[in-house]
Design an enzyme around this catalytic site. Structure first.
Site, PDB file in Angstrom:
ATOM      1  N   TYR A  11       0.844  -1.199   0.000  1.00 41.30           N
ATOM      2  CA  TYR A  11       0.000   0.000   0.000  1.00 41.30           C
ATOM      3  C   TYR A  11       0.873   1.239   0.000  1.00 41.30           C
ATOM      4  O   TYR A  11       2.016   1.218   0.460  1.00 41.30           O
ATOM      5  CB  TYR A  11      -0.978  -0.012   1.184  1.00 41.30           C
ATOM      6  CG  TYR A  11      -0.391  -0.382   2.524  1.00 41.30           C
ATOM      7  CD1 TYR A  11      -0.203  -1.717   2.881  1.00 41.30           C
ATOM      8  CD2 TYR A  11      -0.021   0.604   3.434  1.00 41.30           C
ATOM      9  CE1 TYR A  11       0.319  -2.057   4.109  1.00 41.30           C
ATOM     10  CE2 TYR A  11       0.505   0.267   4.677  1.00 41.30           C
ATOM     11  CZ  TYR A  11       0.681  -1.066   5.000  1.00 41.30           C
ATOM     12  OH  TYR A  11       1.221  -1.411   6.212  1.00 41.30           O
ATOM     13  N   TYR A  13       1.004   5.226   1.103  1.00 35.38           N
ATOM     14  CA  TYR A  13       0.424   6.301   1.908  1.00 35.38           C
ATOM     15  C   TYR A  13       0.299   7.577   1.076  1.00 35.38           C
ATOM     16  O   TYR A  13       0.980   7.763   0.064  1.00 35.38           O
ATOM     17  CB  TYR A  13       1.305   6.558   3.144  1.00 35.38           C
ATOM     18  CG  TYR A  13       1.098   5.535   4.241  1.00 35.38           C
ATOM     19  CD1 TYR A  13      -0.057   5.547   5.009  1.00 35.38           C
ATOM     20  CD2 TYR A  13       2.057   4.556   4.506  1.00 35.38           C
ATOM     21  CE1 TYR A  13      -0.262   4.606   6.019  1.00 35.38           C
ATOM     22  CE2 TYR A  13       1.863   3.615   5.514  1.00 35.38           C
ATOM     23  CZ  TYR A  13       0.706   3.651   6.271  1.00 35.38           C
ATOM     24  OH  TYR A  13       0.504   2.720   7.258  1.00 35.38           O
ATOM     25  N   TYR A  19       4.635   0.782   1.575  1.00 29.92           N
ATOM     26  CA  TYR A  19       4.847  -0.230   2.596  1.00 29.92           C
ATOM     27  C   TYR A  19       4.253  -1.563   2.161  1.00 29.92           C
ATOM     28  O   TYR A  19       3.296  -1.608   1.393  1.00 29.92           O
ATOM     29  CB  TYR A  19       4.182   0.190   3.916  1.00 29.92           C
ATOM     30  CG  TYR A  19       4.971   1.207   4.725  1.00 29.92           C
ATOM     31  CD1 TYR A  19       5.255   2.469   4.213  1.00 29.92           C
ATOM     32  CD2 TYR A  19       5.423   0.910   6.003  1.00 29.92           C
ATOM     33  CE1 TYR A  19       5.989   3.399   4.952  1.00 29.92           C
ATOM     34  CE2 TYR A  19       6.150   1.835   6.755  1.00 29.92           C
ATOM     35  CZ  TYR A  19       6.426   3.064   6.225  1.00 29.92           C
ATOM     36  OH  TYR A  19       7.137   3.967   6.963  1.00 29.92           O
ATOM     37  N   ARG A  41      14.162  -0.404   5.115  1.00 33.03           N
ATOM     38  CA  ARG A  41      14.050  -1.167   6.369  1.00 33.03           C
ATOM     39  C   ARG A  41      13.146  -2.375   6.158  1.00 33.03           C
ATOM     40  O   ARG A  41      12.135  -2.291   5.462  1.00 33.03           O
ATOM     41  CB  ARG A  41      13.439  -0.233   7.409  1.00 33.03           C
ATOM     42  CG  ARG A  41      13.074  -0.845   8.732  1.00 33.03           C
ATOM     43  CD  ARG A  41      12.584   0.248   9.689  1.00 33.03           C
ATOM     44  NE  ARG A  41      11.917  -0.288  10.865  1.00 33.03           N
ATOM     45  CZ  ARG A  41      12.565  -0.821  11.902  1.00 33.03           C
ATOM     46  NH1 ARG A  41      13.890  -0.860  11.902  1.00 33.03           N
ATOM     47  NH2 ARG A  41      11.897  -1.298  12.941  1.00 33.03           N
ATOM     48  N   GLU A  64       8.029  -1.160  18.641  1.00 33.15           N
ATOM     49  CA  GLU A  64       9.234  -1.726  18.046  1.00 33.15           C
ATOM     50  C   GLU A  64      10.462  -1.559  18.942  1.00 33.15           C
ATOM     51  O   GLU A  64      10.469  -0.692  19.822  1.00 33.15           O
ATOM     52  CB  GLU A  64       9.503  -1.033  16.694  1.00 33.15           C
ATOM     53  CG  GLU A  64       8.302  -1.080  15.770  1.00 33.15           C
ATOM     54  CD  GLU A  64       8.646  -0.854  14.309  1.00 33.15           C
ATOM     55  OE1 GLU A  64       9.576  -0.064  14.034  1.00 33.15           O
ATOM     56  OE2 GLU A  64       7.993  -1.471  13.462  1.00 33.15           O
TER      57      GLU A  64
HETATM   58  C1  LIG Z   1       7.069   1.689  11.287  1.00 31.47           C
HETATM   59  C2  LIG Z   1       6.531   0.636  10.657  1.00 31.47           C
HETATM   60  C3  LIG Z   1       5.297   0.664   9.934  1.00 31.47           C
HETATM   61  C4  LIG Z   1       4.517   1.795   9.831  1.00 31.47           C
HETATM   62  C5  LIG Z   1       3.348   1.803   9.091  1.00 31.47           C
HETATM   63  C6  LIG Z   1       2.963   0.668   8.447  1.00 31.47           C
HETATM   64  O1  LIG Z   1       1.839   0.625   7.688  1.00 31.47           O
HETATM   65  C7  LIG Z   1       3.728  -0.461   8.578  1.00 31.47           C
HETATM   66  O2  LIG Z   1       3.260  -1.544   7.922  1.00 31.47           O
HETATM   67  C8  LIG Z   1       4.110  -2.596   7.698  1.00 31.47           C
HETATM   68  C9  LIG Z   1       4.896  -0.474   9.304  1.00 31.47           C
END
Ligand SMILES: C=Cc1ccc(O)c(OC)c1
Length: 163
Positions: A11, A13, A19, A41, A64
């Protein structure tokens, strides 16, 4: 929850950050960040809280080793996501430290969160559009098992990535 477990999604943003997440099982996700502040990452076996809010809408939340907190709502019928990320000050100032296969650098994440500043946190909240979704089954270690590279998400979407 049955249908959601095993879902792989890509997806983007509204700020352009791309991400990918794999809902590995009831309390575990793997993910890969293809672009944005911490593009590159990737993480396996992040423990999460997962809840079905209403039919087709799931909330996944976790904290995390970096100290970053994340809360993401997946609206499967709309093909949309809403994410909130609470970055410690140090991640915003030194994002490059977190750009790695985190599982090999857990001690560095923990020492960095003590060494650098936490506050004020940097909160990023955006909707995202799902560009790929597929249920690949639970506990599959092959879905997210290498670092991202230019063109990877296009290969996944076109079906040429997994052979
Ligand atoms: C910081 C990691 C993080 C932030 C937003 C996300 O949608 C995500 O999905 C894997 C991971």
């Amino acid at each position: 929850m049955k249908n959601f477990i095993g879902t792989q999604m890509i997806y983007t943003y509204a700020n352009g950050w791309e991400y990918e997440i794999y809902i590995k099982n009831e309390d575990t996700v793997d993910y890969r960040i293809h672009s944005g502040m911490v593009g590159g990452r990737w993480v396996k076996d992040q423990k999460v809280d997962m809840v079905k809010l209403v039919e087709g809408i799931y909330k996944v939340s976790w904290t995390e080793p970096t100290g970053t907190d994340v809360c993401v709502d997946f609206m499967m019928d709309e093909g949309r996501v809403h994410g909130v990320i609470f970055f410690p000050k140090w991640v915003e100032e030194h994002p490059e430290i977190t750009v790695c296969y985190q599982n090999d650098y857990i001690d560095l994440m923990k020492s960095s969160r003590e060494k650098y500043e936490t506050y004020p946190k940097h909160v990023v909240t955006h909707y995202a559009e799902i560009t790929y979704v597929k249920n690949v089954g639970r506990d599959n270690e092959e879905i997210i098992s290498q670092a991202t590279y230019e063109g990877m998400t296009d290969e996944i979407r076109s079906g040429s990535f997994y052979r």
